[in-house]
Structure formats: structure tokens, C-alpha cells
Write an enzyme that holds these catalytic residues in place. Structure first.
Site, PDB file in Angstrom:
ATOM      1  N   LYS A   1       0.842  -1.201   0.000  1.00 32.19           N
ATOM      2  CA  LYS A   1       0.000   0.000   0.000  1.00 32.19           C
ATOM      3  C   LYS A   1       0.878   1.253   0.000  1.00 32.19           C
ATOM      4  CE  LYS A   1      -0.370  -0.138   5.038  1.00 32.19           C
ATOM      5  NZ  LYS A   1      -1.162  -0.715   6.134  1.00 32.19           N
TER       6      LYS A   1
ATOM      7  N   TYR B   1      15.431  31.006   6.315  1.00 36.40           N
ATOM      8  CA  TYR B   1      14.258  31.765   6.749  1.00 36.40           C
ATOM      9  C   TYR B   1      14.266  31.947   8.259  1.00 36.40           C
ATOM     10  CZ  TYR B   1      11.755  31.334   2.292  1.00 36.40           C
ATOM     11  OH  TYR B   1      11.357  31.430   0.989  1.00 36.40           O
TER      12      TYR B   1
END
Ligand SMILES: *Cc1c(COP(=O)(O)O)cnc(C)c1O
Length: 402
Positions: free
Chosen positions: A42, A294
Site C-alpha cells: 500500500k 528563513y
């Protein structure tokens, strides 16, 4: 063509070796003989690339492959034309026809799952018992599955001789299989055995009985004898459903496994199948007191050399690794400097000699004597290796290697 230097390497031989290792342990834990294995692929094979991994696992001998949705099942069918494919999270509205068309076997528990599949089968004029489904029993996870009791009998009655549906399997999911000697797994097993007995008492004969993920395989303990007996009485094959361990990560058990048999199995020998890599795209020196990234969360407290990686959180590198994580460069650990950006990350490479643009950088994997595992990133970001692996984003190409 992928030219940006960010990629994941997927090692075929390790996937195959991990599968065979789990196969070896599964053989040792069963008193009654062969236990089948469903290989869980999955979520794009836990981020490893389903289209590469599923066929390899089938070739290696996996009895089934497990996907989450009908959509994933359709993709698996393209690369595994003959495999048994279990859709583990049910069917949704509008998916019944695709499930039948692609010969997928859905796990079902809600009445509407059965209604939709029956209706689609009748519309196609399919004969009785021609559409296989597996019924999940909720034995304590409270996530999906029919709860035992009146509800279960009512659901089982739907598999009458005239129905186009056939009860091909009965399954449950354990909530804490990594806890050895756990009360939860014992109680859930008892409820599962009781449910299997209800199935048998109604004359239903599913071919597959399954439960248990990687932890249940890797703990290497004998399977619950009651479960083996219940399956044998139905003439059904017992099956385990490993996922994470196929990709090389053993679940952390609550204690060291006590292994069965006189010759004592060694711990599962698994190797991580995926390595995540990039290259240095730029280098600069900054002075004491200068900032990086940042919000200026990194301040140089010495003359600092920074390396730029052309990858960031949009590639799946968790932003919580800002100023906490590290990557391998020339066999050394280089800490992440400053906040990880969407598409860029900086490393402090001050202490690494001769760093150059183009140097290979390892985010997950081994370089020289050092290695970083998905567990390391998970521990730093408060999650589990499953999430680390699944989060490596779709824009990171998966390169298949031997
Ligand atoms: C994901 C999943 C598994 C595999 O779990 P792992 O811990 O990765 O081994 C098994 N069964 C079901 C129903 C699952 O959803």
C-alpha cells in the site's frame, strides 16, 4: 528524464532477501506447516514504488499482495496480472465495478460494501459465489471490521448460496502486536477465533484466515495454537501480512524476542531497501554572527561553510529536521543549518574537508562507516519510520538498482 539531483535508490536484492527472511521466520513460527504471506504494498509500497516492488515480491513467492484502495489495486493489477490482490481498506461508492473488473478481492465489513458489490455482480450477470471478498472482524482495534455478536451473524447471512459474493477470507488486525506477551493480542486472538467458529457453524468455508503485521512475524513466536486449529478445522490457510519489515525495518518490540524452537532463530536480518540521496548544489562561507535560512534560526558562531541541497520539505524532508537533522557528506555527518525550505536545505559542512559541488549527500542510507535510517529521522520528528518513508514525495524519482 530526471535531472534534478534528488533521488531514492531502491535495491531489489534487499527487498527479495527481506521477503525470504520473513518467509524463513514464518515457516518456523507455524506448528501446523506453511503459513502464507501477504506482502503489503500500500501507499506506493511504503514510498518505495509499487510498480517495481509488487512484481518482485510476487516473483519471490508472496501468496498475496495487499493494497489500500481499489485505485491502488488497479495499478497493482497492471504490473501483477496474475497475483491475488487484497484491497485492505474497503470499497467506496463507484468502485465496485473496477474492483470486479480488475479481479481485486476487497476487504468488506459495512452493509453498503456488500450491497454495492452484489449489485455490480448482478448487473454483470455473474453467477452465484463468483465474486470473492474477505470479511474483516473488529476484535478490538475499533478501526474497521464487523464487531462480533449479532452484527456478525447478520453479515454472515449475506453469504447465502444465491449470493454472487463468496466469503473467500476472514481477517482481523491487531492493535499492539509489538508488545510481547501483550494482553491485547491475546484477547483479540480469542475474539477472532470465536468469530471464525461462527463462520464455520454457518457452514461457510473461507479459504484464507489472516491477521498480524510485521511485528507478529518478526517477534518469531509460535502462532496462537487456537488460531492454527481454527483455520485447520475450516481447511483454510493461515496468513500473515507483513509490510514495513519487507522494506528493511523491524518494528520495535517491547522486549527482545524470545524465539521458538530448539535451535533458536536469530533476530530477523533485514536491510533497508531504500536510500535517499542528493548532491551539493552550491557552497558558501559565512562569518561569525551571520544567519542562514528563513527566520534566521541558524547563527554562525564560527566561520562556517554551508552546503546547499536542492531539496526540501516538498520532497518529503520533514521541516521539523531544521537545525536538528543531519545528512552524510564524504562519510561524515553534516548537521542541517537553519530552517528547511520547500525546495532547499542547507548543511553545515565546516568540519568536512574538501567538500565540493556535486558531492553525493545521503539523507537515508549508508556512506562510509556512517548510516542514517528512517528510524533516526522518525525519532527526531516524533513519528514512526512508516511516515518518514511514505512522505518521500512523488517528485523524487525511485531508481531501481540490483
Ligand atoms: C499496513 C497493514 C499491514 C502491514 O503492517 P506493517 O506494520 O507495515 O507490517 C498489515 N495489515 C493491514 C490490514 C494493514 O493495513
Amino acid at each position: 528524464m530526471h535531472t534534478r539531483p534528488v533521488w531514492a535508490e531502491i535495491y531489489r536484492s534487499r527487498l527479495t532477501a527481506n521477503y525470504l527472511e520473513l518467509r524463513r521466520i514464518a515457516d518456523a513460527v507455524s506448528a501446523q506447516g506453511k503459513v502464507a504471506l501477504l506482502a503489503v504494498v500500500k501507499a506506493n509500497a511504503y514510498g518505495h514504488g509499487m510498480k517495481h516492488c509488487a512484481p518482485l515480491l510476487v516473483e519471490s513467492g508472496a501468496d498475496w499482495i495487499g493494497v489500500t484502495s481499489v485505485e491502488e489495486g488497479g495499478q497493482a493489477r497492471v504490473v501483477c496480472p496474475e497475483a491475488r490482490i487484497l484491497v485492505m481498506s474497503g470499497v467506496w461508492k463507484g468502485e465496485a465495478d473496477a474492483a470486479i473488473e480488475h479481479c481485486l478481492t476487497p476487504i468488506v465489513w459495512e452493509a453498503f460494501h456488500l450491497d454495492m458489490l452484489e449489485e455490480a455482480a448482478r448487473r454483470r450477470g455473474l453467477p452465484p459465489r463468483s465474486v470473492p471478498v474477505h470479511l474483516e472482524i473488529d476484535t478490538g482495534m475499533s478501526r474497521q471490521g464487523v464487531r462480533s455478536g449479532a452484527c456478525l451473524t447478520e453479515t454472515l447471512m449475506r453469504f447465502h448460496a444465491g449470493s454472487p459474493l463468496r466469503l473467500d477470507g476472514v481477517a482481523t488486525h491487531f492493535s499492539a502486536p509489538e508488545v510481547l506477551d501483550g494482553e491485547d493480542t491475546r484477547e483479540q486472538t480469542a475474539r477472532f477465533v470465536a468469530a471464525i467458529e461462527s463462520v464455520a457453524s454457518l457452514g461457510l468455508r473461507p479459504a484464507w484466515i489472516h491477521a498480524g503485521n510485521s511485528a507478529l512475524v518478526v517477534r518469531g513466536e509460535p502462532l496462537a495454537p487456537s488460531l492454527e486449529v481454527a483455520a485447520a478445522r475450516l481447511g483454510a490457510t493461515l496468513m500473515l501480512r507483513p509490510g514495513l519489515s519487507l522494506y528493511g525495518y523491524a518494528p520495535r518490540l517491547s522486549e527482545a524476542p524470545r524465539l521458538p524452537g530448539p535451535e533458536q532463530l536469530p533476530l530477523a536480518k533485514l536491510s533497508p531497501v531504500l536510500a535517499w540521496k542528493s548532491r551539493i548544489a552550491s557552497l558558501r562561507n559565512i562569518d561569525i554572527g551571520e544567519y542562514a535560512g528563513y527566520n534566521s534560526t541558524f547563527r554562525a558562531n564560527r566561520p562556517t561553510r554551508l552546503a546547499l541541497l536542492p531539496m526540501g520539505y516538498a520532497d518529503g524532508l520533514n521541516r521539523l529536521l531544521s537545525n536538528r537533522g543531519s545528512a552524510l557528506v564524504r562519510g561524515h555527518r553534516a548537521p542541517v543549518a537553519g530552517n528547511i525550505s520547500m525546495d532547499q536545505t542547507m548543511l553545515d559542512v565546516t568540519e568536512i574537508p574538501e567538500v565540493a559541488i556535486g558531492d553525493e549527500v545521503v539523507l537515508i542510507g549508508t556512506q562510509g562507516e556512517e548510516s542514517i535510517r528512517a528510524y533516526d529521522l522518525a525519532d527526531l520528528t516524533g513519528t514512526i519510520p512508516y511516515e518518514v518513508l511514505c512522505n518521500i514525495s512523488a517528485r523524487v524519482p525511485r531508481l531501481l538498482l540490483d
